[in-house]
Design a protein around this motif. Structure first.
Motif, mmCIF file in Angstrom:
data_model
loop_
_atom_site.group_PDB
_atom_site.id
_atom_site.type_symbol
_atom_site.label_atom_id
_atom_site.label_comp_id
_atom_site.label_asym_id
_atom_site.label_seq_id
_atom_site.Cartn_x
_atom_site.Cartn_y
_atom_site.Cartn_z
ATOM 1 N N ARG A 65 0.754 -1.294 0.069
ATOM 2 C CA ARG A 65 0.013 0.233 0.064
ATOM 3 C C ARG A 65 0.904 1.290 -0.139
ATOM 4 N NH1 ARG A 65 -5.058 0.243 0.610
ATOM 5 N NH2 ARG A 65 -5.334 -1.741 1.643
ATOM 6 N N THR A 66 1.800 1.371 0.553
ATOM 7 C CA THR A 66 2.993 2.409 0.893
ATOM 8 C C THR A 66 3.568 2.688 -0.821
ATOM 9 O OG1 THR A 66 3.425 1.951 3.090
ATOM 10 C CG2 THR A 66 5.032 3.335 1.767
ATOM 11 N N LYS A 67 3.835 1.774 -1.218
ATOM 12 C CA LYS A 67 4.543 1.758 -2.581
ATOM 13 C C LYS A 67 3.455 2.052 -3.478
ATOM 14 C CE LYS A 67 7.858 -1.610 -1.892
ATOM 15 N NZ LYS A 67 8.622 -2.919 -2.353
ATOM 16 N N LEU A 68 2.064 1.555 -3.456
ATOM 17 C CA LEU A 68 0.958 2.008 -4.320
ATOM 18 C C LEU A 68 0.814 3.538 -4.201
ATOM 19 C CD1 LEU A 68 -1.216 1.020 -6.469
ATOM 20 C CD2 LEU A 68 -2.755 0.634 -4.165
ATOM 21 N N ASP A 69 0.556 3.994 -2.947
ATOM 22 C CA ASP A 69 0.417 5.368 -2.663
ATOM 23 C C ASP A 69 1.346 6.136 -3.385
ATOM 24 O OD1 ASP A 69 -1.751 4.809 -1.299
ATOM 25 O OD2 ASP A 69 -0.894 5.126 0.665
ATOM 26 N N ALA A 70 2.598 5.867 -3.290
ATOM 27 C CA ALA A 70 3.906 6.677 -4.137
ATOM 28 C C ALA A 70 3.644 6.556 -5.701
ATOM 29 C CB ALA A 70 5.088 5.981 -3.594
ATOM 30 N N LEU A 71 3.046 5.285 -6.186
ATOM 31 C CA LEU A 71 2.828 5.453 -7.490
ATOM 32 C C LEU A 71 1.770 6.291 -7.951
ATOM 33 C CD1 LEU A 71 3.037 4.359 -10.419
ATOM 34 C CD2 LEU A 71 1.538 2.157 -9.686
ATOM 35 N N ARG A 72 0.691 6.212 -7.068
ATOM 36 C CA ARG A 72 -0.509 7.135 -7.259
ATOM 37 C C ARG A 72 -0.073 8.630 -7.353
ATOM 38 N NH1 ARG A 72 -3.490 5.112 -3.992
ATOM 39 N NH2 ARG A 72 -4.958 3.801 -5.385
ATOM 40 N N GLU A 73 0.823 8.955 -6.203
ATOM 41 C CA GLU A 73 1.012 10.284 -6.166
ATOM 42 C C GLU A 73 1.944 10.783 -7.399
ATOM 43 O OE1 GLU A 73 2.994 10.974 -2.447
ATOM 44 O OE2 GLU A 73 1.333 10.249 -1.340
ATOM 45 N N ALA A 74 2.963 9.874 -7.988
ATOM 46 C CA ALA A 74 3.607 10.413 -9.065
ATOM 47 C C ALA A 74 2.743 10.402 -10.314
ATOM 48 C CB ALA A 74 4.775 9.070 -9.199
ATOM 49 N N LEU A 75 1.822 9.708 -10.341
ATOM 50 C CA LEU A 75 0.859 9.619 -11.706
ATOM 51 C C LEU A 75 0.235 10.718 -11.404
ATOM 52 C CD1 LEU A 75 -0.439 6.050 -11.875
ATOM 53 C CD2 LEU A 75 1.005 7.339 -13.553
ATOM 54 N N ASP A 76 -0.455 11.230 -10.341
ATOM 55 C CA ASP A 76 -1.368 12.432 -10.193
ATOM 56 C C ASP A 76 -0.570 13.606 -10.263
ATOM 57 O OD1 ASP A 76 -3.815 13.670 -9.075
ATOM 58 O OD2 ASP A 76 -2.851 14.274 -7.714
ATOM 59 N N ALA A 77 0.910 13.778 -10.186
ATOM 60 C CA ALA A 77 1.764 14.782 -10.174
ATOM 61 C C ALA A 77 1.925 15.284 -11.915
ATOM 62 C CB ALA A 77 2.872 14.649 -9.638
ATOM 63 N N HIS A 78 1.577 14.289 -12.732
ATOM 64 C CA HIS A 78 1.764 14.550 -14.076
ATOM 65 C C HIS A 78 0.582 15.282 -14.666
ATOM 66 C CE1 HIS A 78 2.036 13.812 -18.273
ATOM 67 N NE2 HIS A 78 3.303 13.295 -18.331
ATOM 68 N N ASP A 79 0.804 16.102 -15.364
ATOM 69 C CA ASP A 79 -0.131 17.208 -15.878
ATOM 70 C C ASP A 79 -1.335 16.593 -16.602
ATOM 71 O OD1 ASP A 79 0.969 19.417 -14.633
ATOM 72 O OD2 ASP A 79 2.078 20.081 -16.612
ATOM 73 N N ASP A 80 -0.788 15.465 -17.498
ATOM 74 C CA ASP A 80 -1.949 15.104 -18.358
ATOM 75 C C ASP A 80 -2.863 13.921 -17.697
ATOM 76 O OD1 ASP A 80 -0.637 16.264 -20.212
ATOM 77 O OD2 ASP A 80 0.358 14.571 -21.172
ATOM 78 N N VAL A 81 -2.569 13.440 -16.347
ATOM 79 C CA VAL A 81 -3.579 12.714 -15.729
ATOM 80 C C VAL A 81 -4.566 13.292 -15.019
ATOM 81 C CG1 VAL A 81 -3.515 11.202 -13.746
ATOM 82 C CG2 VAL A 81 -1.392 11.045 -15.074
ATOM 83 N N GLN A 82 -5.711 12.929 -15.517
ATOM 84 C CA GLN A 82 -7.087 13.524 -14.982
ATOM 85 C C GLN A 82 -7.701 12.681 -13.697
ATOM 86 O OE1 GLN A 82 -7.095 16.454 -16.806
ATOM 87 N NE2 GLN A 82 -9.253 16.152 -16.604
ATOM 88 N N ASP A 83 -7.411 11.423 -13.781
ATOM 89 C CA ASP A 83 -8.011 10.475 -12.629
ATOM 90 C C ASP A 83 -7.343 9.056 -12.606
ATOM 91 O OD1 ASP A 83 -9.404 10.088 -10.245
ATOM 92 O OD2 ASP A 83 -11.184 10.845 -11.235
ATOM 93 N N ILE A 84 -7.223 8.564 -11.559
ATOM 94 C CA ILE A 84 -6.681 7.191 -11.416
ATOM 95 C C ILE A 84 -7.661 6.490 -10.633
ATOM 96 C CG2 ILE A 84 -4.782 6.101 -10.298
ATOM 97 C CD1 ILE A 84 -3.351 8.779 -10.126
ATOM 98 N N TYR A 85 -7.883 5.095 -11.317
ATOM 99 C CA TYR A 85 -8.795 4.164 -10.504
ATOM 100 C C TYR A 85 -7.898 2.704 -10.329
ATOM 101 C CZ TYR A 85 -11.763 7.498 -13.050
ATOM 102 O OH TYR A 85 -12.243 8.638 -13.325
ATOM 103 N N SER A 86 -8.381 2.331 -9.111
ATOM 104 C CA SER A 86 -7.547 0.961 -8.558
ATOM 105 C C SER A 86 -8.634 0.118 -8.078
ATOM 106 C CB SER A 86 -6.346 1.311 -8.031
ATOM 107 O OG SER A 86 -6.859 2.474 -6.828
ATOM 108 N N ASN A 87 -8.112 -1.217 -7.950
ATOM 109 C CA ASN A 87 -9.017 -2.184 -7.407
ATOM 110 C C ASN A 87 -8.648 -2.845 -6.023
ATOM 111 O OD1 ASN A 87 -6.917 -3.822 -8.324
ATOM 112 N ND2 ASN A 87 -8.246 -5.242 -9.335
ATOM 113 N N GLU A 88 -7.788 -1.911 -5.275
ATOM 114 C CA GLU A 88 -7.235 -2.572 -3.942
ATOM 115 C C GLU A 88 -8.488 -2.313 -3.007
ATOM 116 O OE1 GLU A 88 -6.239 1.970 -3.199
ATOM 117 O OE2 GLU A 88 -6.630 0.557 -4.881
ATOM 118 N N LEU A 89 -8.408 -3.311 -2.123
ATOM 119 C CA LEU A 89 -9.670 -3.373 -1.066
ATOM 120 C C LEU A 89 -8.973 -2.145 0.226
ATOM 121 C CD1 LEU A 89 -11.910 -4.846 0.260
ATOM 122 C CD2 LEU A 89 -10.240 -6.320 1.596
#
Length: 236
Positions: free
Chosen positions: A212-236
């Motif tokens: 989860r810690t690594k997933l949060d880091a990935l999500r934050e890096a993706l969200d920081a990209h100007d082109d990314v509008q939204d991120i969806y994932s299937n973790e519980l």
């Protein structure tokens, strides 16, 4: 989103510092431009545009920024064509992820997203290999609990599920009923904290704290990209 709270994302975005807010306005503007190109620049005739404008206003986006985004969508602003893209990948813990983007250069965006995944313990995936794990639904989040009468009114309008959370209630509906449910929410005098079409996981997967810690880091890096509008994932 499942383990990741969309409510927390909304709260952070609305309290963002000036630099982060500028990036947020860019993303909101691109969302407006896309729906204008799909359905026209009149919010009275384009329901999706009305939702995007309401969303932009909820984040205090200036009116001139909204107007420029509409002008770009109808072709008055020739500064580049914005297109939608959906990237599929797997994050830490084998979590399925969909990354919705709005870009003026799909090749650049695809390369950037792939690099972000690989740098943050994830991997980009082929078309269709993750998307089947999700279904698109209309989602409306209201910052309050609903009464039984309100839920029944929304069910009559087409709502098919409710998720009660600490911050409020998330309402789910099939895409064809999304407009009717959104209008029913307004008729009930409720102001959404957020609403739109989202990719909702059909099933969720459990992950440990390290993943989860690594997933949060990935999500934050993706969200920081100007082109990314939204991120969806299937973790519980």
């Amino acid at each position: 989103m499942s383990g990741h709270s969309k409510w927390a994302t909304i709260k952070r975005a609305k309290g963002a510092a000036d630099v982060r807010r500028g990036q947020l306005f860019t993303k909101l503007a691109r969302g407006i431009t896309i729906v204008v190109r799909e359905g026209g620049g009149d919010p009275a005739m384009n329901f999706k545009l009305r939702l995007e404008i309401d969303k932009a206003r909820s984040y205090n986006m200036p009116k001139d920024g909204i107007d420029r985004a509409i002008a770009r969508g109808v072709g008055e602003d020739k500064s580049g064509v914005i297109e939608e893209a959906l990237y599929e990948g797997f994050g830490p813990g084998n979590v399925g992820m969909l990354v919705a983007a709005a870009t003026d250069n799909k090749n650049r965006s695809a390369s950037d997203i792939k690099h972000i995944f690989s740098k943050n313990n994830g991997a980009i995936a082929g078309s269709g290999s993750v998307k089947w794990q999700f279904e698109q639904k209309g989602v409306v989040r209201v910052p309050c609990a609903l009464t039984e009468e309100q839920e029944l009114a929304l069910i009559d309008a087409g709502a098919d599920d409710f998720k009660k959370e600490e911050e409020g209630t998330t309402i789910y509906t099939a895409v064809p009923q999304f407009r009717a449910v959104s209008e029913a929410v307004a008729k009930l005098g409720l102001t959404p904290a957020d609403s739109g079409l989202e990719w909702v996981p059909k099933e969720t997967v459990a992950i440990d704290d390290e993943a989860r810690t690594k997933l949060d880091a990935l999500r934050e890096a993706l969200d920081a990209h100007d082109d990314v509008q939204d991120i969806y994932s299937n973790e519980l």
